[in-house]
Design a protein around this motif. Structure first.
Motif, PDB file in Angstrom:
ATOM      1  N   LYS A 249       0.935  -1.299  -0.028  1.00 58.44           N
ATOM      2  CA  LYS A 249       0.005  -0.156  -0.041  1.00 58.44           C
ATOM      3  C   LYS A 249       1.147   1.392  -0.012  1.00 58.44           C
ATOM      4  CE  LYS A 249      -4.372  -1.734   1.873  1.00 58.44           C
ATOM      5  NZ  LYS A 249      -3.992  -3.095   2.606  1.00 58.44           N
TER       6      LYS A 249
ATOM      7  N   ARG B 272      -1.040  10.169   4.304  1.00 55.77           N
ATOM      8  CA  ARG B 272      -1.360   8.894   3.779  1.00 55.77           C
ATOM      9  C   ARG B 272      -1.634   7.822   4.607  1.00 55.77           C
ATOM     10  NH1 ARG B 272       0.823   5.644   0.613  1.00 55.77           N
ATOM     11  NH2 ARG B 272      -0.825   5.175  -0.740  1.00 55.77           N
ATOM     12  N   ARG B 273      -0.729   8.182   5.914  1.00 55.72           N
ATOM     13  CA  ARG B 273      -0.865   7.064   6.943  1.00 55.72           C
ATOM     14  C   ARG B 273      -2.011   6.886   7.702  1.00 55.72           C
ATOM     15  NH1 ARG B 273       4.674   5.766   9.931  1.00 55.72           N
ATOM     16  NH2 ARG B 273       3.285   4.242  10.698  1.00 55.72           N
TER      17      ARG B 273
ATOM     18  N   ASN C 102      -4.808   6.963   5.858  1.00 55.52           N
ATOM     19  CA  ASN C 102      -5.844   6.255   4.819  1.00 55.52           C
ATOM     20  C   ASN C 102      -6.853   5.279   5.292  1.00 55.52           C
ATOM     21  OD1 ASN C 102      -4.837   7.889   2.746  1.00 55.52           O
ATOM     22  ND2 ASN C 102      -3.698   6.081   1.652  1.00 55.52           N
TER      23      ASN C 102
ATOM     24  N   ARG D  33       8.891   7.009   0.122  1.00 55.09           N
ATOM     25  CA  ARG D  33       9.256   8.419   0.564  1.00 55.09           C
ATOM     26  C   ARG D  33      10.383   8.706  -0.652  1.00 55.09           C
ATOM     27  NH1 ARG D  33       8.772   9.531   6.944  1.00 55.09           N
ATOM     28  NH2 ARG D  33       6.532   9.038   6.992  1.00 55.09           N
TER      29      ARG D  33
ATOM     30  N   PHE E   9       4.974   4.001  -6.341  1.00 53.16           N
ATOM     31  CA  PHE E   9       3.802   3.242  -5.914  1.00 53.16           C
ATOM     32  C   PHE E   9       3.905   1.899  -6.623  1.00 53.16           C
ATOM     33  CE2 PHE E   9      -0.203   1.342  -5.270  1.00 53.16           C
ATOM     34  CZ  PHE E   9      -0.409   1.372  -3.912  1.00 53.16           C
TER      35      PHE E   9
ATOM     36  N   VAL F  48       2.254  14.914   2.079  1.00 49.96           N
ATOM     37  CA  VAL F  48       1.426  13.936   1.608  1.00 49.96           C
ATOM     38  C   VAL F  48       1.641  12.469   2.222  1.00 49.96           C
ATOM     39  CG1 VAL F  48       0.796  12.845  -0.654  1.00 49.96           C
ATOM     40  CG2 VAL F  48       0.847  15.262  -0.665  1.00 49.96           C
ATOM     41  N   MET F  49       2.821  12.156   2.125  1.00 45.81           N
ATOM     42  CA  MET F  49       3.292  10.843   2.688  1.00 45.81           C
ATOM     43  C   MET F  49       2.962  10.565   4.245  1.00 45.81           C
ATOM     44  SD  MET F  49       4.274   8.966   0.136  1.00 45.81           S
ATOM     45  CE  MET F  49       4.523   7.562   1.304  1.00 45.81           C
TER      46      MET F  49
ATOM     47  N   GLN G  37       2.919   2.113   2.564  1.00 43.35           N
ATOM     48  CA  GLN G  37       3.257   2.925   3.722  1.00 43.35           C
ATOM     49  C   GLN G  37       4.378   3.002   4.362  1.00 43.35           C
ATOM     50  OE1 GLN G  37       1.121   4.808   4.688  1.00 43.35           O
ATOM     51  NE2 GLN G  37      -0.995   4.504   4.115  1.00 43.35           N
TER      52      GLN G  37
ATOM     53  N   VAL H 107      -3.885  15.319  -0.747  1.00 45.74           N
ATOM     54  CA  VAL H 107      -3.476  14.056  -0.707  1.00 45.74           C
ATOM     55  C   VAL H 107      -3.620  13.362  -2.221  1.00 45.74           C
ATOM     56  CG1 VAL H 107      -3.295  11.477   0.130  1.00 45.74           C
ATOM     57  CG2 VAL H 107      -3.499  13.537   1.834  1.00 45.74           C
ATOM     58  N   ALA H 108      -4.741  13.453  -2.627  1.00 42.07           N
ATOM     59  CA  ALA H 108      -5.073  12.799  -3.939  1.00 42.07           C
ATOM     60  C   ALA H 108      -4.514  13.492  -5.026  1.00 42.07           C
ATOM     61  CB  ALA H 108      -6.625  13.091  -4.267  1.00 42.07           C
TER      62      ALA H 108
ATOM     63  N   GLU I  67      -0.953  11.861  -4.975  1.00 39.43           N
ATOM     64  CA  GLU I  67      -1.057  10.568  -5.478  1.00 39.43           C
ATOM     65  C   GLU I  67      -1.248  10.477  -7.008  1.00 39.43           C
ATOM     66  OE1 GLU I  67      -2.603   8.292  -1.387  1.00 39.43           O
ATOM     67  OE2 GLU I  67      -4.329   8.656  -3.093  1.00 39.43           O
TER      68      GLU I  67
END
Ligand code: GTB
Length: 217
Positions: A16, A172-173, A175, A23, A203, A168-169, A18, A190-191, A194
């Motif tokens: 995913k 994302r945690r 999510n 990063r 990714f 953003v990273m 994470q 965030v979108a 991504e």
């Protein structure tokens, strides 16, 4: 010289994105830099050869010639400093982007990690249910402040930067929680991150590790 980074041989997040190598992968993609990836098991991470690279026996690490680095923030900053794409040429804008990178790691990430790890560490303790809303509120507090600063801008300070990449990273945690849904501009932020082609390439590369490992099982 092509750097070598380390990543989980088998990431607990099942691809995913994470784990913190994501990063570094994203920063390398944004700056158009290739890399070699050495996959390590949990056992290998704790062995002396890996601890020589990373004192805490973790991933990611970054090796480039004589240079060995650990800490995702330091690695991303190194990449951003040495290659175009993540830091402005303007000295003040550059300094502000670095401030956002630190803010992501030092101000926003700690309550998020605290909330996440509480589930694993003390989930079975009698006080956990009472503490849960307190941990949620500490995250909410930071999200509210960040949301207010971002407003309807695309990025935190002008053009996309290493600061946005890290923020953003970190966001994302969340999510798997519903906390981010309370802040539509952060969800959209965030979108946007991504949706960047460099994010998608990074990714997909880390997901491919999980898919290959699953096929080999
Ligand atoms: N501050 C360091 C950095 O930013 O580089 C933290 C590095 C770190 O926590 N590394 C983790 C690690 O090596 C992997 S990323 N852990 C193994 C160990 O400590 O023994 C943390 C992580 C792991 C898994 C998920 N997941 O499954 O969702 C998310 C994040």
């Amino acid at each position: 010289m092509t750097p070598t980074i380390t990543a989980f041989e088998s990431s607990p997040d099942r691809g995913k994105g994470q784990a913190r190598d994501m990063r570094v992968r994203w920063a390398l993609e944004e700056t158009g830099q290739p890399c070699n990836v050495r996959l390590v098991s949990f056992r290998e991470m704790k062995e002396p050869a890996h601890r020589a690279l990373h004192p805490f026996g973790q991933i990611p690490t970054y090796e480039e010639g004589d240079l060995v680095l650990f800490e995702s923030g330091a690695i991303v900053l190194h990449i951003a400093t040495h290659h175009d794409g993540l830091l402005s040429k303007d000295a003040n804008a550059r300094a502000r982007a670095i401030a956002w990178l630190f803010a992501a790691l030092n101000t926003v990430e700690p309550p998020i990690v605290e909330r996440e790890s509480a589930g694993y560490v003390e989930g079975d303790k009698p006080w956990h249910e009472a503490r849960r809303p307190i941990l949620d509120d500490r995250v909410r507090h930071r999200l509210r402040e960040l949301s207010s600063r971002l407003g309807d801008a695309d990025w935190l300070d002008g053009a996309f930067s290493a600061g946005d990449l890290m923020m953003v990273m970190v966001l994302r945690r969340l999510n798997s929680s519903r906390l981010l849904n309370e802040f539509p501009n952060l969800l959209a932020y965030v979108a946007r991150g991504e949706a960047r082609p460099a994010f998608k390439r990074a990714f997909d590369a880390q997901l491919a590790v999980f898919v290959a490992a699953s096929a080999g099982r």
